[in-house]
Structure formats: C-alpha cells, structure tokens
Design an enzyme around this catalytic site. Structure first.
Site, mmCIF file in Angstrom:
data_model
loop_
_atom_site.group_PDB
_atom_site.id
_atom_site.type_symbol
_atom_site.label_atom_id
_atom_site.label_comp_id
_atom_site.label_asym_id
_atom_site.label_seq_id
_atom_site.Cartn_x
_atom_site.Cartn_y
_atom_site.Cartn_z
ATOM 1 N N TYR A 159 0.798 -1.414 0.013
ATOM 2 C CA TYR A 159 0.072 -0.079 0.063
ATOM 3 C C TYR A 159 0.837 1.114 0.065
ATOM 4 C CZ TYR A 159 -3.499 3.348 1.652
ATOM 5 O OH TYR A 159 -4.511 4.208 1.563
ATOM 6 N N LYS A 163 1.343 4.262 -2.801
ATOM 7 C CA LYS A 163 0.810 5.606 -2.652
ATOM 8 C C LYS A 163 1.924 6.449 -2.666
ATOM 9 C CE LYS A 163 -3.761 5.009 -1.679
ATOM 10 N NZ LYS A 163 -4.640 5.588 -2.368
#
Length: 257
Positions: A159, A163
């Site tokens: 993640y 990002k």
C-alpha cells in the site's frame, strides 16, 4: 454558504461507492457537477449515486459507471463514458484504492500486484486516458496519495509503495502538463474513517511492542470523516485551487505534525 464551483462541469470520481470517493461524488454534485461515479461494487455504487443525486444542486447529475480502473479497457471506457455523455471532461478525481495489512515477509505476490495494480496502475491508466480531454478543457486531476507515501506505516509495504508512487506520479504530471494548463495535485489522508480503514485487520499475533507501532500512526485529535477530505478534493479540483499544482495536501488530524 452554498458553493457552485462545478456548475456545468464534468467530473469523474473513481472509488465512488464508499468512503472518500463516495463523499467526493456527493460534494461535487452538491456544488453543481455532472459526475460520473465509477466503482467495481455494483450495489454500493447504486446506493451512493442515489444519495449523491438526492443532495445534488439544480442542473447537476450523478451517473453510475461500473468499471475496474486497474484494467486498461476499464479505465479508458470510464473516460469515454463521461465524454460521450456530456461532451467534455473538466476534472478527474482518482480516489479508488485498496489496502491489505500483512507482514512484508509474508506478503504473497498476488496481494502485492493487486494493491499496486488498483492503486498505482489504476491511477496511471485513468490519468493517461483523461489527459487529452483535460488538456482541451485546461482541467484538473486530484489523486489519492496517503500519509503512508511519506511516513513509515508498518505492515503496509504494498500500500505504501503504491501511494508513494502516486505522489511521485502526481508531481511528475504537474510539471509535464503545466504548460497545457492541466493542474495535478493529490491528497494524503490519514486517520480517516472510511471503507479502507474500517476493514483493516492488523496481524492477530502482534507483540506488545509491535502494538505501539499502531498507535504512532493514529491521530491525536481522533479520526476524521470522508466529508472532511472531500472538501479538500473539491477545492483542489475547482478554480479555488488554480494556483496549486504538484502539491500533496496532508489531511491527517495532526498525526504526522
């Protein structure tokens, strides 16, 4: 005060079935936008579109579009659907994203690829498809980065990597397309109650010392709501953000102050 910053403007919002995406679609419709609300969750999207439509300003419209943004054809078809319906595109809000927590040495490749595929590749595919139309309208892109783009968030390697990539992509596009009049910014939410955070399950066998790592990424002011972030998205996508491009706006209740 009633804002009408998006009257006669066409906006795509991905991840519109829940959380920040859902709140963003509702906020933009309330300000007069014609919104193509995209998501893979059919039932939740239908409910979200009805809610956004109920609070929409006169002349606004909210239309559901089922698509997987990590799929090349799905992303391109989303942009085509908006342009075919309304004849233009003024803003793209890339909010779709997924999160899984797992110890990095236990993260299988399928999990890594799925998270990066939806979050980072999906953002790229949507931007690539939308940019020719946004050049014409001198429009705006708002991407969804995260506080994990810049700060260590344990058990979120895939993640955080996705990002962080979105933050870099945002700044690259901002420079690359500034002469064409396209503004590209991102939000970096943290400690926000949304579909992503509500479904997070940290490893069940955390030690006492590991549990302290969870507390260090929690806001001292409590959790915010998706609507708190949607207001910032709306500002960045509107003319109120006309002197902002290449910015990553952190919205995390002081977590990383």
């Amino acid at each position: 005060m009633t804002l009408e910053r998006f009257t006669d403007r066409v906006v795509i919002v991905t991840g519109a079935a829940s959380g920040i995406g859902r709140a963003t679609a509702a906020r933009l419709a309330a300000e007069g936008a014609r919104v193509l609300a995209a998501d893979v969750s059919v039932d939740a999207l239908e409910t979200a579109v009805k809610e956004a439509g109920a609070g929409a300003a006169p002349g606004a419209e909210v239309v559901a579009h089922v698509a997987d943004v990590s799929d090349e054809a799905g992303a391109a078809g989303t942009v085509t659907a908006a342009v075919d319906r309304w004849g233009r595109l003024d803003a793209l809000c890339n909010i779709a994203g997924i999160l899984r927590t797992v110890r990095t040495h236990e993260c299988d490749l399928d999990t890594w690829n799925r998270i990066v595929g939806v979050n980072l590749t999906g953002t790229f595919l949507m931007c690539r498809a939308a940019l020719p139309h946004l050049i014409t309208s001198r429009g705006a892109i708002v991407n969804a980065a995260s506080t994990s783009s810049f700060f260590g968030h344990p058990w979120m390697a895939a993640y955080a990597a996705s990002k962080g990539g979105i933050a870099a992509l945002t700044q690259t596009l901002a420079v690359e397309y500034c002469k064409e009049g396209v503004r590209v910014n991102a939000i970096a939410p943290g400690s926000v109650t949304s579909g992503i955070t509500q479904n997070v399950e940290f490893p069940s066998d955390l030690t006492k010392e590991e549990s302290k790592l969870v507390r260090r990424i929690m806001s001292p002011t409590g959790f915010g709501e998706p609507a708190d972030v949607a207001g910032v998205v709306a500002m960045l996508a509107s003319d109120d953000g006309r002197h902002m491009t290449g910015e990553i706006v952190r919205i995390d209740g002081g977590t990383h102050a």
